[in-house]
Design a protein around this motif. Structure first.
Motif, PDB file in Angstrom:
ATOM      1  N   UNK A  47       0.837  -1.206   0.000  1.00 41.51           N
ATOM      2  CA  UNK A  47       0.000   0.000   0.000  1.00 41.51           C
ATOM      3  C   UNK A  47       0.870   1.254   0.000  1.00 41.51           C
ATOM      4  N   UNK A  48       1.906   1.242   0.817  1.00 41.63           N
ATOM      5  CA  UNK A  48       2.820   2.390   0.864  1.00 41.63           C
ATOM      6  C   UNK A  48       3.543   2.560  -0.468  1.00 41.63           C
ATOM      7  N   UNK A  49       3.944   1.455  -1.101  1.00 41.64           N
ATOM      8  CA  UNK A  49       4.621   1.537  -2.401  1.00 41.64           C
ATOM      9  C   UNK A  49       3.729   2.162  -3.471  1.00 41.64           C
ATOM     10  N   UNK A  50       2.405   2.021  -3.312  1.00 38.98           N
ATOM     11  CA  UNK A  50       1.473   2.634  -4.269  1.00 38.98           C
ATOM     12  C   UNK A  50       1.510   4.151  -4.222  1.00 38.98           C
ATOM     13  N   UNK A  51       2.166   4.690  -3.188  1.00 34.68           N
ATOM     14  CA  UNK A  51       2.249   6.148  -3.039  1.00 34.68           C
ATOM     15  C   UNK A  51       3.547   6.722  -3.609  1.00 34.68           C
ATOM     16  N   UNK A  52       4.399   5.861  -4.132  1.00 33.77           N
ATOM     17  CA  UNK A  52       5.652   6.352  -4.720  1.00 33.77           C
ATOM     18  C   UNK A  52       5.404   6.865  -6.129  1.00 33.77           C
ATOM     19  N   UNK A  53       5.871   8.074  -6.404  1.00 30.27           N
ATOM     20  CA  UNK A  53       5.769   8.662  -7.746  1.00 30.27           C
ATOM     21  C   UNK A  53       7.087   8.461  -8.483  1.00 30.27           C
ATOM     22  N   UNK A  54       8.178   8.769  -7.804  1.00 30.16           N
ATOM     23  CA  UNK A  54       9.528   8.576  -8.338  1.00 30.16           C
ATOM     24  C   UNK A  54      10.471   8.440  -7.154  1.00 30.16           C
ATOM     25  N   UNK A  55      11.762   8.352  -7.432  1.00 28.61           N
ATOM     26  CA  UNK A  55      12.728   8.241  -6.342  1.00 28.61           C
ATOM     27  C   UNK A  55      12.737   9.479  -5.470  1.00 28.61           C
ATOM     28  N   UNK A  56      12.399  10.618  -6.069  1.00 30.38           N
ATOM     29  CA  UNK A  56      12.481  11.890  -5.356  1.00 30.38           C
ATOM     30  C   UNK A  56      11.119  12.420  -4.907  1.00 30.38           C
ATOM     31  N   UNK A  57      10.044  11.749  -5.263  1.00 29.62           N
ATOM     32  CA  UNK A  57       8.715  12.293  -4.945  1.00 29.62           C
ATOM     33  C   UNK A  57       7.743  11.178  -4.599  1.00 29.62           C
ATOM     34  N   UNK A  58       6.845  11.485  -3.669  1.00 32.02           N
ATOM     35  CA  UNK A  58       5.782  10.557  -3.305  1.00 32.02           C
ATOM     36  C   UNK A  58       4.436  11.267  -3.379  1.00 32.02           C
ATOM     37  N   UNK A  59       3.381  10.519  -3.099  1.00 35.33           N
ATOM     38  CA  UNK A  59       2.026  11.060  -3.223  1.00 35.33           C
ATOM     39  C   UNK A  59       1.803  12.249  -2.302  1.00 35.33           C
TER      40      UNK A  59
END
Length: 598
Positions: free
Chosen positions: A296-308
């Protein structure tokens, strides 16, 4: 012990709120004192022509006043969280003491008589499973919890993964309560974000055009520069400003209605977006151990430098930029800088990069709210069993299991349903506990299939699809009698069993809307058909002759409840016993109604 710990939390937050109220009052008084003294000294020094001192005092009191205003707002915000956390612990104590049926949110809008079990097993509505469990505060959380309760998990592996994640969340009490507190601060908690999703997935190509972006950025810079040069130098004639401003005014009014409509459509989500950011940030910043929570937390990753959380924060910042656009003075600023254009360009840039992901991110928030709600069962009831889901010889094997919603009135029983004796026929007198027993089995199965603990010392079950026929009533709108409604319900169960699905049926008082001969013959035929087609389940009945099936049909096993009399008063112990019922109480109840029998 748990109850006492929450009482301690309650007292802690109560004392904290009192301290915060005191701080807020003190700061409010200091603001007034600062204002009065500052303005008085400023006025006095101005009248005696000490202008530098007057200006210095004015600036100093203004800075102190601003500092106090900022701290006043901070204390008020802290108090909001303290009040929310106090309410959370009060609710937890009510749940433990059996007062949970006073909770306002009972999910009654989710009631569906057509669902295969939710209406019969009190999943939604007053005194329901949803009312007991739910701690969700957002639209997404309530929807996710609803879907979990009516669409159980489909494999033992999935259930075990959820069990691990629920155990982890149960042990993270402080984090769970903070997560819930953030949700409580939303002013309009249950607003459906569907319109926000539609906006985030839509596109306005005009504001992605390079020429428009260049024009919207270059033109205000030129105008502001001309104003400065014309006011403070002789290099530029002010007439050029008179030319530029009307040009910007014309550009400002082009497509203005469309922009205003777009802003108004999405601005109502501003406060919610701020809370969504905080909820997402809590998830992003926490380390999880269970695979499901990690995913679930991984679903919030946008890129290495940004998250949801970062992305939603950017959206929140853009919302802040349009917060004053309806202010009368803001329109001058808006025209001068083409501010609406700047915001639309930023919104469009955000939608292109992150718009399609927004629903997925908010669904993760909903998942955590639902899981947090269910995990409270583990924390509040550590003595309850984590069910074992397996396809072995036992369909259900339970020790000291009871109805989870009855608390103080709960009576626990033992039961075994194996593959040899997979249909239990339950008899007993009126009010002896037959229907409650059926619901006890059903509701504990639901809890098992959503990964929750069950109200039992030990509980083992197979993974089955639950179907019930307990509450049927007349439908005047469709001209359907209660008996025909029951027939339609039974027809659906028969069809599901014939599809070779693993069906567990719960039937209360079969064919009660017809005469005794037809009822007996119909029930006998139905029981044999369900058994021969592979179905398993529970059937309650007042027809004691059905108990004879145990002698001729190997899949049947008789159980019963009984009553007893104490000082000529009817009593029940609600304990299930093997065998057919040998007692009855209808005549006693008829006499209590004042009916004289010959």
């Amino acid at each position: 012990m748990i109850c006492s710990s929450k009482v301690i939390n309650l007292k802690t937050y109560d004392n904290l709120i009192k301290e915060q109220n005191k701080s807020i009052r003190i700061i409010a008084y200091l603001r007034i004192i600062t204002l009065i003294i500052g303005l008085s000294v400023t006025y006095y020094t101005f009248t005696i022509k000490s202008y530098l001192i007057s200006i210095g005092v004015f600036i100093l009191q203004l800075l102190i006043f601003i500092y106090l205003v900022i701290n006043h707002d901070k204390e008020i915000n802290k108090r909001k969280y303290s009040i929310a956390l106090k309410d959370i612990n009060e609710k937890a104590i009510k749940r433990l003491s059996g007062e949970w049926n006073s909770f306002e949110d009972d999910g009654r809008e989710f009631k569906n008589e057509e669902h295969c079990y939710s209406n019969d097993l009190d999943v939604f509505g007053k005194n329901s499973l949803f009312q007991w469990i739910n701690d969700s505060k957002t639209f997404m959380g309530r929807q996710t919890l609803k879907n979990r309760l009516i669409n159980p998990l489909k494999s033992p592996l999935d259930i075990r993964e959820i069990q691990k994640s629920l155990q982890e969340l149960a042990n993270s009490l402080e984090w769970r309560q903070l997560f819930e507190a953030e949700g409580m601060i939303i002013s309009n908690k249950c607003i459906n974000p569907e319109e926000l999703y539609e906006w985030s997935n839509a596109r306005n190509e005009l504001y992605t055009k390079k020429w428009l972006i260049l024009l919207a950025r270059l033109l205000p810079c030129m105008t502001v520069l001309l104003i400065i040069l014309s006011c403070f130098t002789s290099l530029v004639d002010f007439k050029l400003v008179y030319i530029m401003l009307p040009v910007q005014l014309i550009i400002f009014f082009i497509d203005s209605k469309s922009r205003s409509a777009a802003f108004e459509k999405i601005y109502k989500y501003k406060n919610n977006i701020n809370i969504y950011f905080k909820l997402l940030n809590l998830i992003v910043e926490k380390d999880f151990n269970s695979n499901h929570l990690k995913q679930l937390k991984n679903n919030l990753l946008v890129s290495e430098d940004e998250n949801a959380a970062d992305a939603v924060k950017k959206l929140s910042n853009i919302y802040d930029k349009i917060s004053n656009r309806n202010n009368a003075f803001f329109i001058i600023f808006n025209i001068l800088l083409l501010w609406d254009y700047q915001c639309m360009i930023k919104f469009e840039k955000w939608r292109i990069k992150s718009g399609k992901e927004l629903k997925k991110w908010l669904d993760v928030v909903g998942e955590f709210e639902a899981l947090n709600s269910i995990s409270s069962i583990i924390y509040d009831n550590p003595e309850w069993a984590i069910p074992s889901i397996s396809d072995n010889n036992y369909i259900i094997k339970a020790e000291k299991f009871g109805h989870p919603l009855l608390s103080k009135k709960r009576v626990c029983n033992d039961i075994t349903i194996d593959k040899n004796k997979n249909i239990l026929l339950i008899t007993g007198s009126n009010m002896s506990g037959k229907s409650t027993f059926l619901r006890t089995i059903g509701i504990n199965l639901i809890l098992s299939y959503i990964g929750a603990p069950v109200c039992a010392k030990k509980f083992e079950c197979s993974l089955m699809q639950i179907f019930t026929c307990m509450r049927t009533s007349d439908n005047l709108e469709n001209n359907i009698s209660s008996f025909y409604a029951e027939i339609l319900r039974i027809k659906r169960i028969v069809e599901e069993v014939q599809k070779n699905r693993k069906v567990f049926f719960i039937l209360d008082e079969l064919f009660k809307g017809t005469n005794s001969i037809d009822r007996h013959d119909g029930a006998t035929a139905l029981i044999k058909q369900l058994g021969s087609d592979g179905g398993s389940g529970l059937i309650s009945t007042h027809d004691l002759e059905l108990c004879d099936l145990e002698n001729t049909y190997s899949k049947i096993k008789n159980y019963h409840f009984k009553e007893y009399y104490l000082n000529d008063e009817l009593k029940f112990d609600y304990k299930i016993r093997e065998g057919a019922s040998t007692t009855r109480n209808a005549i006693h109840l008829i006499k209590l109604a004042g009916i004289r029998l010959k």
